[in-house]
Write an enzyme that holds these catalytic residues in place. Structure first.
Site, PDB file in Angstrom:
ATOM      1  N   HIS A  43       1.249  -1.180   0.159  1.00 42.36           N
ATOM      2  CA  HIS A  43      -0.268   0.298   0.467  1.00 42.36           C
ATOM      3  C   HIS A  43       0.800   1.330   0.279  1.00 42.36           C
ATOM      4  O   HIS A  43       2.370   1.341  -0.064  1.00 42.36           O
ATOM      5  CB  HIS A  43      -0.924   0.112   1.653  1.00 42.36           C
ATOM      6  CG  HIS A  43       0.316   0.720   2.569  1.00 42.36           C
ATOM      7  ND1 HIS A  43      -0.320  -0.660   2.811  1.00 42.36           N
ATOM      8  CD2 HIS A  43       0.048   1.847   3.373  1.00 42.36           C
ATOM      9  CE1 HIS A  43       1.020  -0.131   4.439  1.00 42.36           C
ATOM     10  NE2 HIS A  43       0.914   1.189   4.376  1.00 42.36           N
ATOM     11  N   HIS A 125       6.216   6.575  -1.339  1.00 40.86           N
ATOM     12  CA  HIS A 125       6.278   5.122  -1.782  1.00 40.86           C
ATOM     13  C   HIS A 125       5.276   3.655  -1.039  1.00 40.86           C
ATOM     14  O   HIS A 125       4.313   3.966  -0.193  1.00 40.86           O
ATOM     15  CB  HIS A 125       7.544   4.898  -0.442  1.00 40.86           C
ATOM     16  CG  HIS A 125       6.851   4.675   0.467  1.00 40.86           C
ATOM     17  ND1 HIS A 125       7.167   5.734   1.846  1.00 40.86           N
ATOM     18  CD2 HIS A 125       7.863   3.525   1.255  1.00 40.86           C
ATOM     19  CE1 HIS A 125       7.706   5.713   2.636  1.00 40.86           C
ATOM     20  NE2 HIS A 125       7.788   4.009   2.534  1.00 40.86           N
TER      21      HIS A 125
END
Length: 177
Positions: A43, A125
């Protein structure tokens, strides 16, 4: 006092992208490079909230529900290694404005609600590997996973039986053009 839960706002990766990234990761990084993050846990965190009460969670959910922002396309086309934290990551070379705005709104709301936020700039990220304390050979930048982000969610992070699991608590749509 209510039970505290470890929560964060984030963006789920589409199933197809997760599968492709997992395969690419297995082909790209040596087994000793670090501990792979489970496919279902891939995620992008927008705002980490930490251990918070149900009352604070509900307040933040109410604030998140008031966000009106257009959907956007996110392209994961960059990778890096943060040796200090032992993280190998995948992210965008250029973060879309919609992503940066959404993260800033959520981080600001969280800070105002008593959930301290990092003073470091937001670096979008997806964590691929953990415990990567030794230098990691990064691949050539010839990969790209674009996908449409049309929602964001609040997740609960729990740890049991040696595994971390993320479960969605609530989600909100982004506006379609």
């Amino acid at each position: 006092m209510s039970e505290q839960k470890r929560l964060f706002f984030g963006i789920e990766l589409p199933r197809e992208s997760r599968q492709s990234i997992i395969q690419w990761r297995a082909e790209t990084f040596a087994a000793e490079a670090g501990r792979p993050v489970a496919a279902e846990n891939l995620h992008l965190t927008l705002a980490f909230l930490g251990e918070i009460s149900e009352e604070r969670s509900l307040m933040l959910q109410h604030s998140a529900g008031r966000i009106r922002q257009p959907a956007f396309t996110l392209t994961l086309d960059d990778a890096g290694h943060w040796p200090r934290s032992g993280v190998v990551w995948l992210g965008p070379k250029r973060a879309p404005r919609g992503l940066l705005q959404l993260a800033e709104l959520l981080r600001s709301q969280a800070a105002r609600s008593g959930c301290p936020q990092s003073t470091l700039p937001f670096h979008p990220h997806v964590t691929l590997l953990r415990n990567a304390s030794q230098p990691v050979a990064l691949p050539p930048r010839n990969f790209s996973w674009p996908f449409r982000v049309s929602r964001f969610a609040l997740y609960h992070s729990s740890y049991s039986q040696g595994r971390t699991r993320y479960s969605e608590v609530a989600h909100w749509p982004l506006e379609q053009p």
